[in-house]
Design a protein around this motif. Structure first.
Motif, mmCIF file in Angstrom:
data_model
loop_
_atom_site.group_PDB
_atom_site.id
_atom_site.type_symbol
_atom_site.label_atom_id
_atom_site.label_comp_id
_atom_site.label_asym_id
_atom_site.label_seq_id
_atom_site.Cartn_x
_atom_site.Cartn_y
_atom_site.Cartn_z
ATOM 1 N N LEU A 75 -4.606 -1.020 8.386
ATOM 2 C CA LEU A 75 -5.079 -0.410 7.150
ATOM 3 C C LEU A 75 -4.499 0.968 6.899
ATOM 4 C CD1 LEU A 75 -8.817 -1.529 7.345
ATOM 5 C CD2 LEU A 75 -6.922 -2.615 6.116
ATOM 6 N N THR A 76 -3.820 1.546 7.898
ATOM 7 C CA THR A 76 -3.200 2.862 7.718
ATOM 8 C C THR A 76 -1.707 2.749 7.401
ATOM 9 O OG1 THR A 76 -2.801 3.103 10.097
ATOM 10 C CG2 THR A 76 -4.884 3.982 9.228
ATOM 11 N N SER A 77 -1.195 1.530 7.251
ATOM 12 C CA SER A 77 0.222 1.353 6.924
ATOM 13 C C SER A 77 0.473 1.752 5.465
ATOM 14 C CB SER A 77 0.652 -0.093 7.163
ATOM 15 O OG SER A 77 0.030 -0.941 6.209
ATOM 16 N N ASP A 78 1.734 1.989 5.138
ATOM 17 C CA ASP A 78 2.094 2.441 3.793
ATOM 18 C C ASP A 78 1.670 1.442 2.719
ATOM 19 O OD1 ASP A 78 3.167 4.764 4.786
ATOM 20 O OD2 ASP A 78 5.204 3.967 4.930
ATOM 21 N N ALA A 79 1.708 0.162 3.037
ATOM 22 C CA ALA A 79 1.338 -0.863 2.061
ATOM 23 C C ALA A 79 -0.126 -0.748 1.632
ATOM 24 C CB ALA A 79 1.593 -2.248 2.642
ATOM 25 N N TYR A 80 -0.976 -0.261 2.516
ATOM 26 C CA TYR A 80 -2.404 -0.159 2.210
ATOM 27 C C TYR A 80 -2.811 1.234 1.738
ATOM 28 C CZ TYR A 80 -2.907 -4.839 3.898
ATOM 29 O OH TYR A 80 -2.780 -6.190 4.015
ATOM 30 N N LYS A 81 -1.961 2.219 1.945
ATOM 31 C CA LYS A 81 -2.268 3.575 1.485
ATOM 32 C C LYS A 81 -2.287 3.670 -0.037
ATOM 33 C CE LYS A 81 -0.619 6.106 5.511
ATOM 34 N NZ LYS A 81 0.337 7.084 6.036
ATOM 35 N N THR A 82 -1.567 2.789 -0.690
ATOM 36 C CA THR A 82 -1.497 2.828 -2.155
ATOM 37 C C THR A 82 -2.676 2.112 -2.823
ATOM 38 O OG1 THR A 82 -0.130 0.830 -2.170
ATOM 39 C CG2 THR A 82 1.015 2.967 -2.125
ATOM 40 N N ARG A 83 -3.471 1.429 -2.060
ATOM 41 C CA ARG A 83 -4.618 0.724 -2.645
ATOM 42 C C ARG A 83 -5.652 1.712 -3.154
ATOM 43 N NH1 ARG A 83 -5.518 -4.954 0.030
ATOM 44 N NH2 ARG A 83 -3.394 -5.663 -0.244
ATOM 45 N N THR A 84 -6.269 1.370 -4.274
ATOM 46 C CA THR A 84 -7.310 2.236 -4.835
ATOM 47 C C THR A 84 -8.594 2.080 -4.021
ATOM 48 O OG1 THR A 84 -8.158 0.542 -6.333
ATOM 49 C CG2 THR A 84 -6.349 1.942 -7.144
ATOM 50 N N GLU A 85 -9.482 3.047 -4.171
ATOM 51 C CA GLU A 85 -10.766 2.971 -3.478
ATOM 52 C C GLU A 85 -11.564 1.768 -3.973
ATOM 53 O OE1 GLU A 85 -12.244 6.906 -4.213
ATOM 54 O OE2 GLU A 85 -11.403 7.634 -2.330
ATOM 55 N N GLY A 86 -11.469 1.467 -5.268
ATOM 56 C CA GLY A 86 -12.143 0.297 -5.818
ATOM 57 C C GLY A 86 -11.613 -0.997 -5.225
ATOM 58 N N SER A 87 -10.312 -1.050 -4.955
ATOM 59 C CA SER A 87 -9.705 -2.234 -4.341
ATOM 60 C C SER A 87 -10.215 -2.443 -2.918
ATOM 61 C CB SER A 87 -8.186 -2.086 -4.341
ATOM 62 O OG SER A 87 -7.585 -3.123 -3.622
ATOM 63 N N ILE A 88 -10.346 -1.357 -2.171
ATOM 64 C CA ILE A 88 -10.882 -1.457 -0.807
ATOM 65 C C ILE A 88 -12.345 -1.888 -0.866
ATOM 66 C CG2 ILE A 88 -11.379 -0.191 1.322
ATOM 67 C CD1 ILE A 88 -8.969 1.615 0.621
ATOM 68 N N TYR A 89 -13.108 -1.313 -1.794
ATOM 69 C CA TYR A 89 -14.515 -1.700 -1.996
ATOM 70 C C TYR A 89 -14.604 -3.200 -2.282
ATOM 71 C CZ TYR A 89 -19.294 -1.541 -3.863
ATOM 72 O OH TYR A 89 -20.625 -1.746 -4.078
ATOM 73 N N ALA A 90 -13.742 -3.691 -3.195
ATOM 74 C CA ALA A 90 -13.754 -5.105 -3.570
ATOM 75 C C ALA A 90 -13.438 -5.998 -2.367
ATOM 76 C CB ALA A 90 -12.765 -5.362 -4.696
ATOM 77 N N THR A 91 -12.494 -5.571 -1.544
ATOM 78 C CA THR A 91 -12.136 -6.362 -0.362
ATOM 79 C C THR A 91 -13.287 -6.411 0.627
ATOM 80 O OG1 THR A 91 -9.811 -5.797 -0.652
ATOM 81 C CG2 THR A 91 -10.475 -6.601 1.517
ATOM 82 N N ILE A 92 -13.960 -5.294 0.834
ATOM 83 C CA ILE A 92 -15.121 -5.280 1.729
ATOM 84 C C ILE A 92 -16.212 -6.191 1.166
ATOM 85 C CG2 ILE A 92 -17.008 -3.874 2.660
ATOM 86 C CD1 ILE A 92 -15.012 -1.480 2.592
ATOM 87 N N HIS A 93 -16.450 -6.095 -0.125
ATOM 88 C CA HIS A 93 -17.549 -6.822 -0.763
ATOM 89 C C HIS A 93 -17.294 -8.327 -0.844
ATOM 90 C CE1 HIS A 93 -21.226 -6.766 -3.156
ATOM 91 N NE2 HIS A 93 -20.676 -7.732 -3.878
ATOM 92 N N PHE A 94 -16.103 -8.717 -1.301
ATOM 93 C CA PHE A 94 -15.816 -10.127 -1.552
ATOM 94 C C PHE A 94 -14.981 -10.800 -0.458
ATOM 95 C CE2 PHE A 94 -16.592 -8.446 -5.823
ATOM 96 C CZ PHE A 94 -17.541 -9.353 -6.269
ATOM 97 N N GLY A 95 -14.325 -10.006 0.386
ATOM 98 C CA GLY A 95 -13.452 -10.581 1.396
ATOM 99 C C GLY A 95 -12.101 -10.924 0.787
ATOM 100 N N ILE A 96 -11.174 -11.353 1.644
ATOM 101 C CA ILE A 96 -9.846 -11.750 1.178
ATOM 102 C C ILE A 96 -9.197 -12.588 2.274
ATOM 103 C CG2 ILE A 96 -8.680 -9.685 2.047
ATOM 104 C CD1 ILE A 96 -6.999 -9.740 -0.548
ATOM 105 N N ARG A 97 -8.562 -13.665 1.894
ATOM 106 C CA ARG A 97 -7.931 -14.613 2.823
ATOM 107 C C ARG A 97 -8.882 -14.973 3.964
ATOM 108 N NH1 ARG A 97 -4.244 -10.710 2.475
ATOM 109 N NH2 ARG A 97 -2.921 -10.839 0.638
ATOM 110 N N LEU A 98 -8.559 -14.570 5.199
ATOM 111 C CA LEU A 98 -9.402 -14.922 6.344
ATOM 112 C C LEU A 98 -10.575 -13.976 6.555
ATOM 113 C CD1 LEU A 98 -6.677 -15.895 8.977
ATOM 114 C CD2 LEU A 98 -8.044 -17.409 7.540
#
Length: 170
Positions: free
Chosen positions: A120-143
């Protein structure tokens, strides 16, 4: 000859004394019905579509798109970040590993997963918005399963703040 009742009472008293002394970890209750009770979701009906349980409206987010638009009300709060570290350790670290350490290594569960959880500290994830991280925690993603049922909105934001703090450091 001692009666069966006396033996049971004496055994229970001895077990209770051992428990009080810190030498036992559980009381000697009968657990023969532990595996016959139905688990949550097997007894209850599915919730009606478009409804929210009483008292749960504060936790309700309609969709991933709605969650991604949310704005972090606790941004930069040091107490929130500290709480987020604790919550991340309990809920996320078993798969994602300790994101405060480099090089990245997944946690014990993530190491055995079909797909390695992302750093989660890689460059690909640093650009994610806080809302996007919230959504992933709330709804999950892939596995990754969703944790919206388990964490309050404040706890979601606490984890988001911790992840963002680690992204800024690494």
């Amino acid at each position: 000859m001692k009666s069966a009742r006396f033996v049971k009472v004496a055994w229970f008293a001895a077990a209770l004394a051992a428990f009080a002394a810190g030498k036992a970890t559980a009381l000697p209750f009968n657990d023969d019905m532990v595996d016959v009770q139905k688990r949550t979701g097997l007894i209850m009906r599915e919730k009606a579509e478009g409804t929210v349980a009483i008292g749960m409206s504060d936790y309700y987010v309609a969709s991933r798109e709605d969650a991604e638009k949310l704005v972090n009300p606790l941004q930069g709060d040091p107490t929130s970040t500290a709480n987020g570290k604790r919550l991340f350790t309990v809920n996320c670290q078993p798969c994602h590993g300790d994101i405060s350490k480099k090089p990245y290594a997944p946690g014990p569960v993530g190491a055995k997963a079909l797909q390695t959880p992302p750093d989660l500290t890689s460059d690909a994830y640093k650009t994610r918005t806080e809302g996007s991280i919230y959504a992933t925690i709330h709804f999950g993603i892939r596995l990754m399963p969703g944790h919206g049922w388990k964490l309050s909105p404040t706890e979601h934001w606490d984890i988001v703040n911790y992840v963002k703090s680690q992204q800024a450091v690494n």
